[in-house]
Design an enzyme around this catalytic site. Structure first.
Site, short mmCIF file in Angstrom:
data_model
loop_
_atom_site.label_atom_id
_atom_site.label_comp_id
_atom_site.label_asym_id
_atom_site.label_seq_id
_atom_site.Cartn_x
_atom_site.Cartn_y
_atom_site.Cartn_z
N GLY A 1 -7.95 103.39 -69.80
CA GLY A 1 -8.37 103.98 -68.53
C GLY A 1 -8.37 105.50 -68.62
N GLY A 2 -8.46 106.14 -67.48
CA GLY A 2 -8.52 107.59 -67.46
C GLY A 2 -7.15 108.26 -67.58
N ASP B 1 -10.07 82.09 -77.67
CA ASP B 1 -9.81 80.70 -77.31
C ASP B 1 -9.30 80.57 -75.88
OD1 ASP B 1 -10.59 79.48 -79.62
OD2 ASP B 1 -8.63 79.56 -80.57
N GLN C 1 -7.88 74.76 -79.29
CA GLN C 1 -7.25 75.58 -78.25
C GLN C 1 -8.10 75.93 -77.03
OE1 GLN C 1 -5.10 79.93 -77.67
NE2 GLN C 1 -5.42 79.22 -79.74
N GLU D 1 -11.12 81.35 -83.05
CA GLU D 1 -10.61 82.54 -82.36
C GLU D 1 -11.07 83.88 -82.93
OE1 GLU D 1 -8.44 83.01 -79.62
OE2 GLU D 1 -8.82 85.11 -80.03
N1 COA Z 1 -14.09 59.25 -81.81
C1 COA Z 1 -14.98 59.38 -82.82
N2 COA Z 1 -15.42 60.57 -83.27
C2 COA Z 1 -14.92 61.67 -82.68
C3 COA Z 1 -14.00 61.62 -81.62
C4 COA Z 1 -13.59 60.33 -81.18
N3 COA Z 1 -12.73 60.18 -80.18
N4 COA Z 1 -13.71 62.88 -81.24
C5 COA Z 1 -14.42 63.70 -82.04
N5 COA Z 1 -15.15 62.98 -82.90
C6 COA Z 1 -16.09 63.47 -83.92
C7 COA Z 1 -17.24 64.23 -83.33
O1 COA Z 1 -18.18 63.35 -82.77
C8 COA Z 1 -17.76 64.98 -84.54
O2 COA Z 1 -18.57 64.12 -85.30
P1 COA Z 1 -20.07 64.52 -85.80
O3 COA Z 1 -19.94 65.81 -86.49
O4 COA Z 1 -20.40 63.39 -86.69
O5 COA Z 1 -20.93 64.61 -84.62
C9 COA Z 1 -16.48 65.20 -85.35
O6 COA Z 1 -15.46 64.42 -84.72
C10 COA Z 1 -16.01 66.61 -85.48
O7 COA Z 1 -16.13 67.35 -84.30
P2 COA Z 1 -16.27 68.95 -84.41
O8 COA Z 1 -16.28 69.52 -83.07
O9 COA Z 1 -17.45 69.27 -85.26
O10 COA Z 1 -14.91 69.35 -85.14
P3 COA Z 1 -14.69 70.31 -86.39
O11 COA Z 1 -13.25 70.19 -86.72
O12 COA Z 1 -15.65 70.12 -87.47
O13 COA Z 1 -14.96 71.79 -85.77
C11 COA Z 1 -14.59 73.59 -84.20
C12 COA Z 1 -13.98 72.39 -84.97
C13 COA Z 1 -13.53 74.10 -83.25
C14 COA Z 1 -14.98 74.70 -85.18
C15 COA Z 1 -15.84 73.11 -83.44
O14 COA Z 1 -15.51 72.02 -82.65
C16 COA Z 1 -16.48 74.21 -82.58
O15 COA Z 1 -17.14 75.11 -83.05
N6 COA Z 1 -16.26 74.12 -81.25
C17 COA Z 1 -16.87 75.00 -80.29
C18 COA Z 1 -16.18 76.33 -80.27
C19 COA Z 1 -14.71 76.23 -80.03
O16 COA Z 1 -14.25 75.68 -79.05
N7 COA Z 1 -13.95 76.86 -80.91
C20 COA Z 1 -12.57 77.13 -80.69
C21 COA Z 1 -11.67 76.12 -81.12
S1 COA Z 1 -10.07 76.62 -80.61
#
Ligand code: COA
Length: 483
Positions: free
Chosen positions: A302-303, A223, A72, A194
């Site tokens: 607020g106030g 988010d 998001q 979030e």
């Molecule tokens: N092709 C190949 N690999 C891909 C890809 C693509 N097109 N797009 C994503 N990936 C891979 C990434 O390289 C990553 O691999 P790695 O861990 O081996 O480096 C993997 O997909 C997972 O990415 P990640 O961001 O770790 O996803 P997740 O599902 O594990 O975590 C979140 C999700 C949201 C918790 C995390 O991305 C995060 O903390 N983001 C920052 C904060 C944030 O925006 N949070 C709010 C979300 S609404």
């Protein structure tokens, strides 16, 4: 094949690949040169357009975004930029896509509303960012885009080989914008969603009722709130680039974004040193304050004291309530409305400080009056007297609200697999940049178009890319998470 002949054919293939790359590069330059240039006056500044308002394109026309966002926070940011005219190219993993395509699915086989409402007006290309050919395509995209936006877990972009140094070398003008859960510090490596951000940013500890646990808000301030902050950072960096000619990194930590939205509570934390927070109802109730900003229930931040009051029908309708503010300048009007004219001169009620210790009983009295009317009737009567009130609108009422449709804040779009759905349009209205609110793309819907028209790959190149497996799902595609 004899060695000599093999060598000859290898050399010929190399030559032809080099020629094709050169041709593509030339084509890319000419594609980019086609972007509209502003008409320049004698003083070197752009001439004021003579086109009618809204007829001179959109604010971010010509800005191309490499959108590596998911879930998001990031998608909120790039959707806003797309609404304002940016060409947003969403890169998704082949066969899987953004995980939200399959989350909280309401229509079998169709992209979820979670996805469609955060990815409107974008184009989708599938690229395996870990495939050598995929990396090559991404490098080419980096050269063709102005901004890369991502919200992967910390370190993920670097692990793909897309370090800032690499990007900056390929395209010194590129702005690299990221959302992370936390900024540099002890939690910088944590994954964040979030509600984690709402808690870590100080919002949850100050939300809810004093006698209950901390509460998270229904508004996605972690988010969507951080996505909004990031969009502002990107636009500022684009503006600075006009002067410096170079890109930069833009980072928004969700904890910081939430704190920015909860800043009045940090204000109150500091005020506590100098005495009780008199506008909090706990002051009037004689409950002592502790060391930290407390939860304030429905007290106004607020106030001007305020509270949520029941209206006619509250017994059966959970949203038959109104937010009522007892603003000092209209205190007399309130007294007249609720048939308490004597409160205008009674020393226990006539001034704001006198009212503070008895706010609860004052609101109880006002509620006896609001309960005789619907929330809309209360609003109509109060607004005639400049008394600020807010009806508690349900999402059903908002979805049906005609004025929100006519301003483009709520928009109905049509989708090829799920049919019509409502989305939130651009809440930021620009008088010379009409919003561009379109449906979200299907997974990889624009892959061919982008390879051909943005990256200038030839038919032959595209066929080779397809057979390499860089843009197509592997034999056994991982399934998108279904909620
Ligand atoms: N092709 C190949 N690999 C891909 C890809 C693509 N097109 N797009 C994503 N990936 C891979 C990434 O390289 C990553 O691999 P790695 O861990 O081996 O480096 C993997 O997909 C997972 O990415 P990640 O961001 O770790 O996803 P997740 O599902 O594990 O975590 C979140 C999700 C949201 C918790 C995390 O991305 C995060 O903390 N983001 C920052 C904060 C944030 O925006 N949070 C709010 C979300 S609404």
């Amino acid at each position: 094949m004899p060695t000599k002949a093999r060598k000859k054919s290898k050399a010929a293939a190399k030559k032809s690949a080099k020629k094709s790359a050169k041709k593509s590069a030339k084509k890319i330059v000419s594609l980019r040169a086609k972007r509209p240039a502003a008409a320049v006056a004698k003083n070197g500044l752009p001439r004021a357009s003579t086109r009618p308002w809204g007829g001179a394109g959109r604010a971010l026309d010509g800005v191309r975004i490499l959108d590596f966002t998911h879930v998001q926070s990031g998608p909120t940011c790039t959707q806003l930029l797309a609404y304002m005219g940016a060409d947003v190219i969403k890169v998704e993993r082949p066969g899987v896509g953004d995980v939200t395509r399959g989350q909280l699915r309401d229509v079998k086989g169709a992209d979820s509303l979670y996805f469609t409402m955060l990815n409107g007006s974008k184009r989708s290309i599938t690229i395996d960012s870990k495939h050598p050919k995929g990396k090559e395509i991404l490098d080419r995209l980096v050269q063709q885009c102005d901004v890369l936006v991502e919200n992967f877990a910390p370190g993920a972009l670097d692990r793909m080989g897309l370090t800032f140094e690499h990007i900056n070398k390929l395209n010194p003008r590129m702005i690299v914008a990221s959302v992370k859960g936390f900024g540099p510090g002890p939690y910088e490596d944590c994954k964040v969603y979030e509600n984690v951000a709402q808690c870590a940013g100080g919002a949850a500890s100050t939300t809810g009722f004093r006698d209950g646990p901390p509460l998270v808000s229904g508004a996605q301030i972690g988010d969507s709130g951080t996505g909004l902050h990031l969009a502002l950072g990107i636009v500022a960096a684009l503006y600075q680039r006009v002067r410096t000619g170079r890109g930069q990194r833009v980072l928004c930590a969700m904890q910081d974004g939430v704190l920015n939205l909860a800043r009045v509570k940090l204000r109150d934390q500091q005020r506590l040193k100098h005495g009780p927070l008199t506008e909090y109802s706990q002051y009037g109730e004689g409950v002592p304050f502790g060391a930290a900003t407390p939860r304030a229930g429905n007290d106004s931040g607020g106030g001007q004291p305020g509270w949520i009051l029941k209206c006619k029908g509250w017994e059966n309708d959970p949203d038959a309530y109104v937010y009522f503010i007892t603003q000092a300048p209209v205190w007399g009007a309130i007294c007249d409305l609720i048939c308490k004219p004597q409160w205008k001169t009674d020393p226990d009620y006539a001034t704001p400080p006198a009212r503070l210790p008895r706010l609860r009983s004052i609101f109880d009295t006002i509620e006896q009056w609001t309960m005789t009317m619907t929330k809309f009737e209360v609003m109509e009567i109060c607004n005639k007297h400049d008394v600020p009130v807010g009806p508690i609108l349900s999402m059903k009422e908002i979805a049906e609200e005609k004025s929100l449709r006519s301003t483009g804040t709520v928009v109905e779009v049509d989708h090829p697999t799920r049919g019509k759905y409502l989305t939130v349009g651009n809440p930021i209205k620009l008088s010379d940049s009409p919003p561009d609110v379109r449906r979200s793309p299907l997974l990889g819907e624009h892959t061919d178009e982008i390879l051909r028209k943005v990256l200038a790959y030839s038919d032959q190149d595209i066929a080779a890319i397809k057979s390499s497996g860089a843009i197509t799902a592997p034999d056994k595609p991982a399934k998108a998470e279904a909620a």
